[in-house]
Design a protein around this motif. Structure first.
Motif, short mmCIF file in Angstrom:
data_model
loop_
_atom_site.label_atom_id
_atom_site.label_comp_id
_atom_site.label_asym_id
_atom_site.label_seq_id
_atom_site.Cartn_x
_atom_site.Cartn_y
_atom_site.Cartn_z
N GLU B 107 -11.57 31.76 -3.00
CA GLU B 107 -12.70 30.94 -2.99
C GLU B 107 -12.45 29.30 -3.26
OE1 GLU B 107 -15.87 31.96 -2.20
OE2 GLU B 107 -17.01 30.25 -2.73
N PRO B 108 -11.72 29.27 -4.41
CA PRO B 108 -11.47 27.52 -4.58
C PRO B 108 -10.95 27.09 -3.32
CG PRO B 108 -10.56 29.21 -6.11
CD PRO B 108 -10.87 30.02 -5.23
N GLU B 109 -9.84 27.67 -2.67
CA GLU B 109 -9.41 26.85 -1.46
C GLU B 109 -10.38 26.81 -0.36
OE1 GLU B 109 -5.94 28.87 -0.03
OE2 GLU B 109 -5.48 27.59 1.90
N ARG B 111 -13.53 26.44 -0.69
CA ARG B 111 -14.59 25.43 -1.09
C ARG B 111 -13.85 24.21 -0.81
NH1 ARG B 111 -18.98 26.14 -3.20
NH2 ARG B 111 -19.64 28.05 -3.51
N GLN B 112 -12.66 23.89 -1.15
CA GLN B 112 -11.75 22.80 -0.78
C GLN B 112 -12.03 22.22 0.69
OE1 GLN B 112 -7.52 22.83 -2.16
NE2 GLN B 112 -7.63 20.82 -1.22
N ARG B 113 -11.47 23.23 1.37
CA ARG B 113 -11.28 22.96 2.73
C ARG B 113 -12.69 22.73 3.50
NH1 ARG B 113 -6.30 27.02 4.77
NH2 ARG B 113 -7.45 26.61 6.86
N GLN B 115 -15.08 21.27 1.97
CA GLN B 115 -15.44 19.87 1.47
C GLN B 115 -14.55 18.89 2.12
OE1 GLN B 115 -17.87 18.89 -0.63
NE2 GLN B 115 -18.17 20.78 -1.84
N GLU B 116 -13.67 19.13 2.59
CA GLU B 116 -12.57 18.39 3.11
C GLU B 116 -13.23 17.96 4.72
OE1 GLU B 116 -8.37 19.38 1.21
OE2 GLU B 116 -8.51 19.78 3.39
N SER B 119 -16.25 16.16 4.41
CA SER B 119 -16.13 14.69 4.27
C SER B 119 -15.80 14.00 5.67
CB SER B 119 -15.44 14.51 3.17
OG SER B 119 -14.13 14.03 3.40
N GLU B 124 -21.37 15.88 3.81
CA GLU B 124 -21.47 16.10 2.29
C GLU B 124 -22.96 16.44 1.75
OE1 GLU B 124 -19.52 13.39 3.14
OE2 GLU B 124 -17.78 13.09 1.60
#
Lengths: 320, 364
Positions: B107-109, B111-113, B115-116, B119, B124
């Motif tokens: 999940e953290p990875e 979300r990060q990807r 978001q990237e 952006s 966003e």
């Protein structure tokens, strides 16, 4: 001459007035009035065949109406009904009947629709073959099942004997438990095709691109079904579930033709009980009280239905 | 590093052959555009590369590996569909996250990807919205977001701008070009719009009737179209064609007789050309000048389009439709006649088989 002219002016004035009166778009009020005029025949018809019998049933439920007599008895019919030992069992049986039958119809309908939607050989033929239980009149279908369930001539008993599962002829409709589940099987047989066809139509409306996009992204068949097909057909699924629940709750002909609510009340649901009380035993007042309770229960269902449809549309629809 | 090679790709639907022996080598980080009219097989070819269709014959090599029988996910490709194919019941976030959820990314990875990607695509503020609440351009960006989040080796685009209005299409063209520079990935893009092909491609593949007509840079296709079809397809407005008779030729020059103009000597290679009795002279509308003296064509003007910087005149020359791009201040009127001059070195000439005779001087 002058008189003629006056007459003509007056006539023109009257014609103009009449035209203005009948013109439906000359203002909001008259538009609304015109709409009411258009609706009136249908509304009157609905009042006649729905509202009036409903009110009459409510009135009857407060009487001891039978053959030849009718007196106001207040809440007596309701008190008697709610205090009877049989009534809670009947309500429980009705809900069990409904949930089991609808559950099976939905599961089989979903499997059937998925198979028919898949790109299999001969699917056109299967689509046609799904229809007969739905198309054949319920009474005819039920009579067919009566023969199937017959212990001496029925094919089911015969095959089970051949396979050595049962020792002798088995009358499926003669025993409490087997009669109930036999009625369920028949109800599911009759009710599944419609659900299958509606779910199939919903599945065919899912754009192919969505599946291709998911396929390219590596989604398995099951993943695609879970995350694309099910959410996409959910509004139809919920609608079918609730409509089917209402129809199954009120399903009368199947039970009546197969068992008449027997043996010993094993297949007596609320609607069968109402019929037996009001029509078979001429207790119109008590029958009416049961009918009113059915309306109350189904009203709760309707409210639940509308709430659920709204919620599902919000969750699975195009907008937030 | 992702090269793509298509080797002898054939595709038949029942009896109909839709792709006929396609051979292409696509270099790493190249932006390739498949262009052609409806039904030329360009989308089928893209779907074969994606793994959505199987080629009847031939091999697809990505990164020196034969992926002809591989699942799309094992080919390292991602695809943006013409209809965007966004999941209407999922939010923008979940749409972009879909491939990562399939891949069971933590999940953290994930979300990060997401978001990237959001952006990069300026999404966003739209992550909680559903596709139905977005404009056409935003939907398009979500579809692109879903394809970039997986870091594929090759991006495939199937007419991604065809559902957008003209102004937005122009903006998105620029955005896609920027994205290509930023991601530095191999991209294969299908369109029927030659303007998109010309403006975005490193190299263009012109397809016609299931065959590759020509494969080259936009300028090569514009200045040296190999066939009548490519000449007609590439360039806006379309090239003008006049039927003419070959008079005499030597190895690097051909003299023709053009009705209404006279004799014209063109500096072209004539070796191997099938001259026959009549050949086609091609003149780009922008290679024509107004003249008021000497020899030239007489053009009857039907319609003019004033674009400010230039004026496009539509009319007839020798009873054939003809178009000329003239200066914005040209004093011309519909119904009138004008005299037009051409530069022989900029003319194109096509033999009786529709094949171009290569020009000696090319301009480029």
């Amino acid at each position: 001459m002058i008189s003629n002219k006056t007459n003509q002016t007056q006539r023109n004035y009257l014609v103009r007035q009449f035209m203005a009166w009948i013109r439906p778009t000359s203002g909001i009020n008259s538009t609304r009035l015109f709409a009411w005029v258009l609706i009136a025949p249908a509304a009157a018809y609905m009042c006649l065949i729905v509202a009036w019998p409903l009110l009459e049933t409510v009135r009857l439920s407060f009487t001891n109406a039978g053959i030849g007599s009718e007196e106001y008895v207040g809440w007596a019919n309701y008190e008697k009904l709610l205090n009877s030992r049989k009534f809670p069992a009947t309500v429980g049986r009705t809900f069990y009947w409904m949930f089991l039958s609808v559950g099976l119809k939905l599961i089989l309908g979903l499997i059937g629709a998925s198979l028919l939607a898949a790109n299999l050989k001969g699917k056109a033929a299967f689509r046609v073959l799904v229809m007969p239980p739905w198309i054949v009149p319920i009474a005819i279908g039920c009579i067919g099942w009566l023969w199937l369930y017959n212990g001496h001539f029925g094919i089911i008993s015969g095959v089970l004997q051949q396979l050595g599962i049962i020792d002798g002829p088995f009358e499926f409709l003669a025993y409490k438990r087997s009669a109930f589940y036999s009625a369920i099987v028949t109800d599911v047989w009759i009710g599944t095709p419609m659900i299958t066809i509606f779910l199939l139509a919903a599945m065919q409306n899912v754009p192919r691109d969505l599946y291709e996009a998911a396929y390219v992204d590596g989604a398995s068949r099951w993943y695609r079904f879970r995350r694309i097909t099910m959410p996409q057909i959910m509004p139809t699924f919920v609608s079918m579930a609730l409509l089917s629940a209402i129809w199954t709750f009120n399903s009368f002909e199947i039970i009546w033709i197969l068992t008449e609510g027997g043996p010993r009340g094993a297949t007596t649901t609320l609607i069968v009980d109402t019929y037996k009380t009001a029509i078979a035993n001429y207790k119109y007042g008590q029958g009416a009280a049961r009918a009113v309770l059915i309306v109350a229960i189904l009203t709760v269902f309707m409210v639940l239905y509308l709430w659920l449809v709204k919620k599902v549309n919000r969750k699975f629809g195009d907008n937030k | 590093m992702a090269t793509v090679a298509l080797q002898n790709i054939n595709k038949c639907f029942n009896e109909t052959q839709v792709l006929d022996n396609i051979n292409l080598d696509i270099k790493d980080k190249e932006f390739i555009v498949f262009v052609g009219p409806s039904g030329c097989g360009k989308t089928t070819l893209l779907r074969i590369i994606a793994g959505l269709e199987e080629a009847s014959e031939g091999a697809i090599i990505i990164d020196n590996q034969d992926v002809s029988n591989s699942h799309p996910i094992d080919r390292g490709i991602s695809m943006v569909f013409q209809s965007y194919a966004l999941y209407p019941h999922l939010s923008v976030f979940e749409n972009i996250a879909f491939p990562l959820r399939v891949a069971k990314l933590p999940e953290p990875e994930l979300r990060q990807r997401v978001q990237e990607a959001a952006s990069v695509l300026q999404l966003e503020n739209r992550l909680d919205h559903k596709p139905g609440e977005l404009s056409g351009g935003q939907r398009q960006r979500v579809a692109i977001g879903r394809s970039i989040v997986r870091n594929p080796k090759v991006f495939l685009f199937d007419e991604p701008l065809s559902n957008l209005d003209a102004a937005l299409r122009g903006d998105m063209r620029v955005e896609l070009a920027k994205l290509h520079h930023r991601l530095n990935a191999t991209m294969i893009y299908v369109t029927h719009d030659q303007v998109e092909a010309m403006t975005m491609a490193d190299r263009i593949v012109v397809l016609n009737d299931g065959k590759v007509e020509q494969y080259g840079s936009p300028m090569e296709l514009y200045h040296h179209p190999k066939t009548l079809f490519v000449a007609n397809f590439i360039g806006q407005p379309n090239m003008n064609f006049l039927t003419c008779q070959p008079l005499h030729h030597i190895e690097d020059s051909l003299t023709i007789d053009v009705s209404g103009y006279g004799h014209l000597t063109l500096p072209v290679h004539t070796t191997g050309a099938n001259l026959g009795s009549s050949i086609e002279l091609g003149i780009r509308p922008e290679d024509i000048q107004l003249t008021d003296h000497g020899e030239g064509f007489t053009m009857h003007i039907d319609v003019i389009e004033q674009l400010g910087g230039s004026t496009i005149a539509h009319g007839q020359v020798n009873d054939k439709d003809f178009c000329a791009v003239l200066p914005g201040d040209a004093n011309i009127k519909p119904g009138g006649e004008i005299k037009l001059a051409i530069n022989a070195s900029k003319c194109h000439i096509f033999d009786a088989d529709g094949k171009a005779m290569r020009r000696l001087q090319s301009g480029h």
